[in-house]
Scaffold this motif. Sequence first.
Motif, short mmCIF file in Angstrom:
data_model
loop_
_atom_site.label_atom_id
_atom_site.label_comp_id
_atom_site.label_asym_id
_atom_site.label_seq_id
_atom_site.Cartn_x
_atom_site.Cartn_y
_atom_site.Cartn_z
N LEU A 1 12.17 87.16 18.30
CA LEU A 1 11.72 88.01 19.38
C LEU A 1 12.04 87.47 20.77
O LEU A 1 11.87 88.18 21.76
N THR A 2 12.49 86.24 20.84
CA THR A 2 12.75 85.63 22.15
C THR A 2 13.73 86.45 22.96
O THR A 2 13.44 86.84 24.10
N GLN A 3 14.89 86.74 22.40
CA GLN A 3 15.90 87.51 23.12
C GLN A 3 15.47 88.96 23.31
O GLN A 3 15.81 89.59 24.32
N LYS A 4 14.72 89.49 22.35
CA LYS A 4 14.26 90.87 22.46
C LYS A 4 13.29 91.02 23.63
O LYS A 4 13.39 91.95 24.43
N PHE A 5 12.32 90.10 23.71
CA PHE A 5 11.33 90.18 24.78
C PHE A 5 11.95 89.86 26.14
O PHE A 5 11.44 90.29 27.18
N GLN A 6 13.04 89.10 26.15
CA GLN A 6 13.74 88.83 27.41
C GLN A 6 14.24 90.12 28.04
O GLN A 6 14.28 90.25 29.27
N LYS A 7 14.64 91.08 27.20
CA LYS A 7 15.14 92.35 27.71
C LYS A 7 14.07 93.07 28.54
O LYS A 7 14.39 93.77 29.51
N ILE A 8 12.81 92.91 28.13
CA ILE A 8 11.71 93.51 28.88
C ILE A 8 11.42 92.69 30.12
O ILE A 8 11.32 93.22 31.23
N ASP A 9 11.31 91.37 29.95
CA ASP A 9 10.96 90.49 31.06
C ASP A 9 12.02 90.50 32.15
O ASP A 9 11.71 90.23 33.31
N ASN A 10 13.26 90.78 31.81
CA ASN A 10 14.32 90.88 32.81
C ASN A 10 14.09 92.04 33.77
O ASN A 10 14.61 92.05 34.89
N ILE A 11 13.30 93.01 33.32
CA ILE A 11 13.04 94.20 34.14
C ILE A 11 11.66 94.13 34.78
O ILE A 11 11.51 94.26 36.00
N PRO B 1 6.17 96.10 21.81
CA PRO B 1 7.18 97.14 21.56
C PRO B 1 8.02 96.78 20.34
O PRO B 1 8.55 95.67 20.24
N CYS B 2 8.14 97.71 19.40
CA CYS B 2 8.86 97.43 18.16
C CYS B 2 10.35 97.27 18.44
O CYS B 2 10.92 97.97 19.28
N VAL B 3 10.98 96.36 17.73
CA VAL B 3 12.40 96.07 17.93
C VAL B 3 13.26 97.27 17.56
O VAL B 3 14.17 97.66 18.30
N GLU B 4 12.97 97.87 16.39
CA GLU B 4 13.84 98.91 15.85
C GLU B 4 13.94 100.13 16.76
O GLU B 4 15.02 100.68 16.98
N ILE C 1 5.60 94.34 11.70
CA ILE C 1 6.93 94.45 11.08
C ILE C 1 7.92 93.51 11.74
O ILE C 1 8.91 93.08 11.14
N ASP C 2 7.66 93.13 12.99
CA ASP C 2 8.59 92.29 13.75
C ASP C 2 8.26 90.80 13.68
O ASP C 2 8.91 90.00 14.36
#
Length: 257
Positions: A194-204, A150-153, A188-189
């Motif tokens: 990405l560590t904190q970004k992917f955590q947002k997904i893994d938290n769910i 999933p793209c960050v932006e 692009i990412d």
Amino acid sequence: MACMVALRGLILVCLLQLSVQVDVNPAVLAKIIQYFDKNVQPKSGAQYAIAISLSKEQCTDETFSIKTVFSKEEAKIVKDTINCDSQICELFTDSINVIAARPDLKNPNDHSEYRLLYNKNNGFPDSPMDKLLRNANENSCVVFYTFNSPCVERCIDGNKNILEGLSNWKNKQKEGVNVFVFRNIWHIDLKEDLTQKFQKIDNIVPLYRCHGAEQFNCIKCGDDNHQIQRDCVTKKKSNCLSVCVIQHLLNYISGMF
């Protein structure tokens, strides 16, 4: 007194068993994603997303073959449908529940993951995912796969991010097995943290990464504290160099005779 102690012990065992969460078998997940890669991937390198509802046993038993419930003929229907950028595939049969989409190239905000998790009016219910979840239950295993991460932006930080959609999925499928899978990191990412970004997904929803060539391999990205593994946030190293060197050497040797 002895009976009371025994009863307490039995209750404790039952509670422990209830608290154990069934998890997907990475080896089984690898076979499922490899099957998608060979039979659903619209074209080489094309972004798309697909979700499938299976049973918990089908996500854990290494003898399970996905083609027994999602045939190559059905996979071709999905592939042919999403080859058109504007179409979303919803394939609900007696044996399989599958949804799939590519990004809508006419509307960059409608990325493939978003199109599956939300309806056309940007909410719930009646999104493709909601329809799939109607036929799921506590004995189900829902696998959501996206070719690129999933793209960050847009997908994670944007106004049309997928986090609420993932929460909707998790809330409706609390007792079942849920996994969110990606193969490649969106190019692009690659320079993003990405560590904190992917955590947002893994938290769910538990996040996995699956990739390979002849043999796919899947790893669970987050640990018990949702700390993301390095292999999930770095570009996969290519074996091209060693393969190319060997090939050039063979060509050189064959040219000598």
